[in-house]
Design a protein around this motif. Sequence first.
Motif, PDB file in Angstrom:
ATOM      1  N   ASN A   1      41.419  42.266  23.555  1.00 18.04           N
ATOM      2  CA  ASN A   1      40.535  41.816  22.467  1.00 18.04           C
ATOM      3  C   ASN A   1      40.760  42.608  21.185  1.00 18.04           C
ATOM      4  OD1 ASN A   1      38.724  39.664  23.332  1.00 18.04           O
ATOM      5  ND2 ASN A   1      38.188  41.130  24.937  1.00 18.04           N
ATOM      6  N   LEU A   2      41.366  43.763  21.316  1.00 18.44           N
ATOM      7  CA  LEU A   2      41.563  44.595  20.132  1.00 18.44           C
ATOM      8  C   LEU A   2      43.037  44.640  19.714  1.00 18.44           C
ATOM      9  CD1 LEU A   2      39.047  47.490  20.890  1.00 18.44           C
ATOM     10  CD2 LEU A   2      38.731  45.514  19.421  1.00 18.44           C
ATOM     11  N   CYS A   3      43.745  43.574  20.036  1.00 18.02           N
ATOM     12  CA  CYS A   3      45.113  43.442  19.540  1.00 18.02           C
ATOM     13  C   CYS A   3      45.070  42.650  18.227  1.00 18.02           C
ATOM     14  CB  CYS A   3      45.989  42.714  20.545  1.00 18.02           C
ATOM     15  SG  CYS A   3      46.281  43.690  22.020  1.00 18.02           S
ATOM     16  N   VAL A   4      45.986  42.959  17.346  1.00 19.54           N
ATOM     17  CA  VAL A   4      45.968  42.321  16.027  1.00 19.54           C
ATOM     18  C   VAL A   4      46.390  40.848  16.143  1.00 19.54           C
ATOM     19  CG1 VAL A   4      47.007  42.366  13.727  1.00 19.54           C
ATOM     20  CG2 VAL A   4      46.470  44.496  14.909  1.00 19.54           C
ATOM     21  N   ALA A   5      45.620  39.994  15.479  1.00 21.34           N
ATOM     22  CA  ALA A   5      45.982  38.574  15.434  1.00 21.34           C
ATOM     23  C   ALA A   5      46.011  38.128  13.971  1.00 21.34           C
ATOM     24  CB  ALA A   5      44.968  37.757  16.214  1.00 21.34           C
ATOM     25  N   GLN A   6      46.727  37.047  13.711  1.00 21.41           N
ATOM     26  CA  GLN A   6      46.924  36.606  12.323  1.00 21.41           C
ATOM     27  C   GLN A   6      45.615  36.251  11.626  1.00 21.41           C
ATOM     28  OE1 GLN A   6      49.782  33.450  12.137  1.00 21.41           O
ATOM     29  NE2 GLN A   6      51.254  34.770  11.099  1.00 21.41           N
ATOM     30  N   GLU A   7      44.685  35.684  12.372  1.00 23.53           N
ATOM     31  CA  GLU A   7      43.455  35.202  11.738  1.00 23.53           C
ATOM     32  C   GLU A   7      42.436  36.321  11.478  1.00 23.53           C
ATOM     33  OE1 GLU A   7      44.610  34.305  14.728  1.00 23.53           O
ATOM     34  OE2 GLU A   7      43.030  34.187  16.224  1.00 23.53           O
ATOM     35  N   ASP A   8      42.744  37.542  11.886  1.00 24.83           N
ATOM     36  CA  ASP A   8      41.807  38.645  11.653  1.00 24.83           C
ATOM     37  C   ASP A   8      41.646  38.925  10.158  1.00 24.83           C
ATOM     38  OD1 ASP A   8      41.746  38.846  14.378  1.00 24.83           O
ATOM     39  OD2 ASP A   8      43.130  40.532  14.482  1.00 24.83           O
ATOM     40  N   ILE A   9      40.455  39.402   9.811  1.00 25.97           N
ATOM     41  CA  ILE A   9      40.172  39.657   8.384  1.00 25.97           C
ATOM     42  C   ILE A   9      40.477  41.125   8.083  1.00 25.97           C
ATOM     43  CG2 ILE A   9      38.372  39.612   6.602  1.00 25.97           C
ATOM     44  CD1 ILE A   9      36.965  37.682   8.895  1.00 25.97           C
ATOM     45  N   LEU A  10      41.326  41.345   7.100  1.00 28.70           N
ATOM     46  CA  LEU A  10      41.732  42.711   6.752  1.00 28.70           C
ATOM     47  C   LEU A  10      40.953  43.201   5.534  1.00 28.70           C
ATOM     48  CD1 LEU A  10      43.686  45.135   7.091  1.00 28.70           C
ATOM     49  CD2 LEU A  10      45.248  43.943   5.566  1.00 28.70           C
ATOM     50  N   THR A  11      40.323  44.362   5.653  1.00 31.94           N
ATOM     51  CA  THR A  11      39.642  44.978   4.518  1.00 31.94           C
ATOM     52  C   THR A  11      40.082  46.431   4.387  1.00 31.94           C
ATOM     53  OG1 THR A  11      37.793  45.452   5.984  1.00 31.94           O
ATOM     54  CG2 THR A  11      37.542  43.566   4.535  1.00 31.94           C
ATOM     55  N   THR A  12      39.851  46.983   3.218  1.00 32.94           N
ATOM     56  CA  THR A  12      40.254  48.367   2.957  1.00 32.94           C
ATOM     57  C   THR A  12      39.039  49.157   2.507  1.00 32.94           C
ATOM     58  OG1 THR A  12      42.378  47.538   2.268  1.00 32.94           O
ATOM     59  CG2 THR A  12      41.886  49.783   1.655  1.00 32.94           C
ATOM     60  N   LEU A  13      38.995  50.395   2.920  1.00 34.85           N
ATOM     61  CA  LEU A  13      37.865  51.246   2.541  1.00 34.85           C
ATOM     62  C   LEU A  13      37.877  51.520   1.039  1.00 34.85           C
ATOM     63  CD1 LEU A  13      35.582  53.208   3.656  1.00 34.85           C
ATOM     64  CD2 LEU A  13      37.314  54.968   3.460  1.00 34.85           C
ATOM     65  N   ASP A  14      36.704  51.394   0.446  1.00 32.47           N
ATOM     66  CA  ASP A  14      36.553  51.806  -0.943  1.00 32.47           C
ATOM     67  C   ASP A  14      36.318  53.317  -0.906  1.00 32.47           C
ATOM     68  OD1 ASP A  14      35.948  52.264  -3.521  1.00 32.47           O
ATOM     69  OD2 ASP A  14      34.251  50.885  -3.657  1.00 32.47           O
ATOM     70  N   SER A  15      37.341  54.069  -1.296  1.00 33.14           N
ATOM     71  CA  SER A  15      37.312  55.516  -1.025  1.00 33.14           C
ATOM     72  C   SER A  15      36.743  56.347  -2.170  1.00 33.14           C
ATOM     73  CB  SER A  15      38.730  55.983  -0.700  1.00 33.14           C
ATOM     74  OG  SER A  15      39.564  55.714  -1.804  1.00 33.14           O
ATOM     75  N   LYS A  16      35.997  55.750  -3.064  1.00 34.01           N
ATOM     76  CA  LYS A  16      35.486  56.537  -4.201  1.00 34.01           C
ATOM     77  C   LYS A  16      34.478  57.592  -3.735  1.00 34.01           C
ATOM     78  CE  LYS A  16      31.871  53.275  -5.434  1.00 34.01           C
ATOM     79  NZ  LYS A  16      31.498  52.174  -6.270  1.00 34.01           N
ATOM     80  N   PRO A  17      34.452  58.741  -4.404  1.00 36.38           N
ATOM     81  CA  PRO A  17      33.529  59.807  -3.981  1.00 36.38           C
ATOM     82  C   PRO A  17      32.067  59.482  -4.324  1.00 36.38           C
ATOM     83  CG  PRO A  17      34.896  60.518  -5.819  1.00 36.38           C
ATOM     84  CD  PRO A  17      35.326  59.138  -5.488  1.00 36.38           C
ATOM     85  N   TRP A  18      31.216  60.159  -3.687  1.00 36.15           N
ATOM     86  CA  TRP A  18      29.760  59.962  -3.833  1.00 36.15           C
ATOM     87  C   TRP A  18      29.327  60.197  -5.285  1.00 36.15           C
ATOM     88  CZ3 TRP A  18      26.013  57.922  -1.036  1.00 36.15           C
ATOM     89  CH2 TRP A  18      24.689  58.262  -1.287  1.00 36.15           C
ATOM     90  N   ASN A  19      28.565  59.264  -5.841  1.00 35.84           N
ATOM     91  CA  ASN A  19      28.106  59.423  -7.221  1.00 35.84           C
ATOM     92  C   ASN A  19      26.594  59.582  -7.295  1.00 35.84           C
ATOM     93  OD1 ASN A  19      27.078  56.916  -6.704  1.00 35.84           O
ATOM     94  ND2 ASN A  19      28.354  55.819  -8.175  1.00 35.84           N
ATOM     95  N   GLY A  20      25.997  59.880  -6.160  1.00 37.02           N
ATOM     96  CA  GLY A  20      24.543  60.024  -6.129  1.00 37.02           C
ATOM     97  C   GLY A  20      23.881  58.817  -5.500  1.00 37.02           C
ATOM     98  N   GLN A  21      24.578  57.691  -5.548  1.00 39.33           N
ATOM     99  CA  GLN A  21      23.988  56.481  -4.966  1.00 39.33           C
ATOM    100  C   GLN A  21      24.893  55.825  -3.920  1.00 39.33           C
ATOM    101  OE1 GLN A  21      23.023  54.135  -8.459  1.00 39.33           O
ATOM    102  NE2 GLN A  21      20.898  54.840  -8.331  1.00 39.33           N
TER     103      GLN A  21
END
Lengths: 227, 293
Positions: free
Chosen positions: B113-133
């Motif tokens: 179930n945790l093998c990569v498939a074409q239909e999977d949705i790929l997202t990337t972490l927004d790595s900006k540092p903490w700005n208080g909020q």
Amino acid sequence: MKRALCVLAVVAGVSLSQCGCRTTLLESYAPPKSGRCQSTEKILGLPPLAGGIQISAPFRQNLELELDKVLAERWGAQYVPLSQGKQSCQALLAKWTTQMSCDYDLAARLRVNASLCQDLAQASGCRYAILPTVGRCNSDAANILNVTYVIPAGLVIIVGNVPIFLGKYQANDMSVCTMTLLDLKEGAVISEAAMASRDKMSESGAAYPGALINAIGRSAKIKQRKI
Amino acid sequence: MKTLIQTVSLVACLILAAGCATPVPMSSIESTAKRPATLNAGSRIAILPIAARVGGQRYLASLSAAQEVYLERVGATTGIKAGRDIEKKFSEQGNLTAAYQAILEKLLDRDPNLCVAQEDILTTLDSKPWNGQSGIKYEKLSDINTLAAGKATQRGSAAAPAANAVAREIRLQWNVRTKAKASYDPLPLASVKELSQALECDYVLIPVVRDSYNYVKQWFAFTIIPVFRTTGVYRMNDMAFYLVDGASGEVVQALQITENRAPQAASNDALVMVLALNKMIQKGDSFGSFTFR
């Protein structure tokens, strides 16, 4: 150009030295603190635990015999063979095999079964124990083409390696064997060695423990010398 | 003299290359289809001991210590139980070990179930540092490996050279794939219920370290030396986490993290464990907010 060729030859030499049929990974882990394994205390051989595979009775028997033989050579009188332990602590070893043969963190299992460890230490007169495990692991197989380049750039020569992934191919899961030195009194893992091999495990059970025991034995021996 | 300068330059280049800031590279794949929206509202979660078929103890020690660090950071009032509390229950009730083993039989090996498939949705972490909020509190993350190493040493077990090698720079690169389709058979219900009742929790979180190895055939190509081949076995880092409903035995969320560069990434084991727990449990903002886009 001459220098570039020299560097290339060195790189090629290093790479060539790794050439061969190395399909085994052996990693060992020495104790973090010196003097943790006292040479005056005895070491008990424990029955092998299997994880994810069934090991046959002849395999187990051969493995136990081999372990006793190699460990007795390594540690001499400090080692209490499993064959002897089976006679003196039969009931406790049976309980040990049931309680410990689960597939989660060995250190946590030791803490959970702390009283069993202490009982075993008391009954056998051994502070330490050596625990072999046999199991399987998932594996992937890949073909990689490494292209080495050498660029002479003035005073600096840039040497690099570009790995190009050629593709995956079918791999069978591998065998993994571990050998762990335990402190029964403290219920802690002192050191361990692990070996993963793509080759099928020898039915005789005698082929692989030597290297693991050497790794464990070496680290324990170093500590003995420090005391 | 020229040769000396050349050698020094080469060595300097190598040192620079090795010592350059190494962001934490991770890729993960998860299935969240069955995660209930109400899970955050006061749910009690028990984090069980790390599962592994054979397991490298030096890795498990730092991962186990990282769980304690996580608990300290999110606070003990959040309904999470882990580490010593759980081990105490296991030692008091011998049947829990057998129940856990029955569950593990279904989870320990490769998870299709945790093998990569074409239909999977790929997202990337927004790595900006903490700005208080919003953003990530990097200063909170940077001490995790040190703390985990300290805890592992305190335990007196095969502590963590891996954890002692503190990450040079915490700047996360995290690619997340979300499964479009995943189907888990319910786990042995009696065993799940036995565990959840004994541990007084609504969900159990099962961390699994898969002993994954890469068998690699490498072909080397040089300009003047012909192609030759070597073979080798290399250790991989795969950590999977399963959040299981204590009442139904269903896997409501599954996450598997693979660290891309195994030898270097080993120094980030504790950090990865903490981040994964944070992602699965989603309680508090001790580490900031992790937004994927």
